[in-house]
Scaffold this active site. Sequence first.
Site, PDB file in Angstrom:
ATOM      1  N   LYS A   1      29.728  26.272  37.093  1.00 23.44           N
ATOM      2  CA  LYS A   1      30.902  27.094  36.797  1.00 23.44           C
ATOM      3  C   LYS A   1      32.125  26.292  37.218  1.00 23.44           C
ATOM      4  CE  LYS A   1      32.799  31.729  37.793  1.00 23.44           C
ATOM      5  NZ  LYS A   1      32.555  32.997  38.511  1.00 23.44           N
TER       6      LYS A   1
ATOM      7  N   SER B   1      32.705  37.111  35.639  1.00 21.41           N
ATOM      8  CA  SER B   1      33.483  35.956  35.243  1.00 21.41           C
ATOM      9  C   SER B   1      32.647  34.712  34.942  1.00 21.41           C
ATOM     10  CB  SER B   1      34.490  35.629  36.347  1.00 21.41           C
ATOM     11  OG  SER B   1      33.812  35.298  37.540  1.00 21.41           O
TER      12      SER B   1
ATOM     13  N   SER C   1      30.100  39.003  39.272  1.00 20.52           N
ATOM     14  CA  SER C   1      30.252  37.926  38.280  1.00 20.52           C
ATOM     15  C   SER C   1      29.044  37.045  38.037  1.00 20.52           C
ATOM     16  CB  SER C   1      31.436  37.044  38.646  1.00 20.52           C
ATOM     17  OG  SER C   1      32.616  37.685  38.238  1.00 20.52           O
TER      18      SER C   1
HETATM   19  N1  GLN Z   1      34.806  41.958  37.450  1.00 22.72           N
HETATM   20  C1  GLN Z   1      35.206  41.808  38.800  1.00 22.72           C
HETATM   21  C2  GLN Z   1      36.658  41.380  38.860  1.00 22.72           C
HETATM   22  O1  GLN Z   1      37.266  41.320  37.858  1.00 22.72           O
HETATM   23  C3  GLN Z   1      34.329  40.828  39.525  1.00 22.72           C
HETATM   24  C4  GLN Z   1      34.673  39.410  39.322  1.00 22.72           C
HETATM   25  C5  GLN Z   1      33.856  38.485  40.150  1.00 22.72           C
HETATM   26  O2  GLN Z   1      32.801  38.847  40.659  1.00 22.72           O
HETATM   27  N2  GLN Z   1      34.344  37.270  40.305  1.00 22.72           N
HETATM   28  O3  GLN Z   1      37.199  41.107  39.878  1.00 22.72           O
END
Ligand code: GLN
Length: 508
Positions: A78, A161, A185
């Site tokens: 990532k 994400s 994420s």
């Molecule tokens: N969807 C969540 C957010 O927008 C989690 C994102 C994540 O785990 N990095 O913050």
Amino acid sequence: MRADIEGGVAALARGLSERRYSSEELVRVHLARIEAGRELGAFLHVDAEGALERARQCDERLARGEGGALEGVPVAHKDIFVTRGMPSTAGSKMLEGYASPFDAAVVARLGAGAPGLGPGAGMVTLGKLNCDEFAMGSTNENSAFGPVRNPWDRTRVPGGSSGGSAAAVAAGLVPAATGTDTGGSIRQPASFCGITGIKPTYGLCSRYGMIAFASSLDQAGPLARSAEDCALLLTAMSGHDPRDATSSERPAEDLHARMLAPREGAGAARPLAGLRIGLPREFFPPELSADVEGAVRAALAEMEKLGATLVDVSLPRTELAIPVYYIIAPAEASSNLGRYDGVRYGHRAAHYADLGDMYRKTRSEGFGAEVKRRIMIGTYVLSHGYYDAYYLQAQKLRRMIADDFRACFERCDVVAGPVAPSVAPHLGAHGDDPVKAYLADIFTLPASLAGLPCMSVPAGFASSAAGDHMPVGLQLIGNYFAEGALLHAAHALQQATDWHLRSPGGAP
Ligand code: GLN
């Protein structure tokens, strides 16, 4: 091109050690797949030259019978992990063109190792994967470098994400990838793309070199095709690192061996005998899509056949996890992102009058809309006069959410439920309404706030026309440092079912 190169990390590591193919051949096959899958938008950077060079070195070590546990197997990261010799953008224009002088701890541990960390597992990094800007989002649509498409249906999002990581693994562009999970994420994109992903206990993997979003929540973890592959990667990724003050000092565990070890008193036919799976009633609300509920319950029925028992439990503050998370995460983000000032990293505005103007223009140009929204929310909840009302309240509730889990784990060994309330939505479905996206994080946020290990395991496919046969994930949450038990349960399920073996049309 060799057609016999297939399977996940475990199979490829075996193929390499049996000299059925070389690491260079493996890398070439995957580079060709990455090229063929370009329109998915999963990769932000492909390091073909570097990967081939590394693969040849791996082949020399393999020929001498040396190297790490995963020597020569391809991986991709990532783009939130910094990597030497490759760009590291966090999906943001702010870091466009930024190159780190060092590797993140997780990158080094999976790859060539680093001084102080010891030798690495020997994987070959193919490149960097798309993600929501600074990991803020759940659809990958917040990336400054364009969206990622779901390989099961290219009109749908892969989740976020870690959307690039999940799409790349599901499409077979790479056998495994790293991701990060702050509020879901790893689990949610794994669920949307029909693969397996695990977020370990907070502190198991070093955050050194992981571009920070919300430091008290951010954790690294693997996304792969099976629990077994996740166990292999997570074993290599974890371990104490003095450069991350929150990194756990527990001795590293061989999670693969732990995953394979039979449960006490359980026979081969009933490998989950004695395992109590708690189903929080709050994880099955009326709004849960029938597609998701059907698949999750079918997977749980399989686990019952394997000897597990299902028990009713309650996580009464589940709904509160949303406001709590969307106060704490932006608060930490607003502080972490203060470092992007045009002086030290990445983007700097081309024209400005004075220093204040330079900061303002740099940050206005460099950050996307969602990141700006969170910086504003975070700055607000931390400001004098509001701190007690929002931030402090949220911290108190966070503790209570963790206490709810503690009470649950007195009645069960593993908590289970859906990962997300629906299958992967279509691109653009959340429109301009960020709150719609925030609400869909309801089942992943509680375990993140409590710092517990949790994973997403393929649980079949939607059966309705609206669900369009999209994959569904089962979420398993364990007690602190019980990743081994989670992986064991997921592996037992995968030995008895084939959902995780299905791949989208055209993928190897
Ligand atoms: N969807 C969540 C957010 O927008 C989690 C994102 C994540 O785990 N990095 O913050």
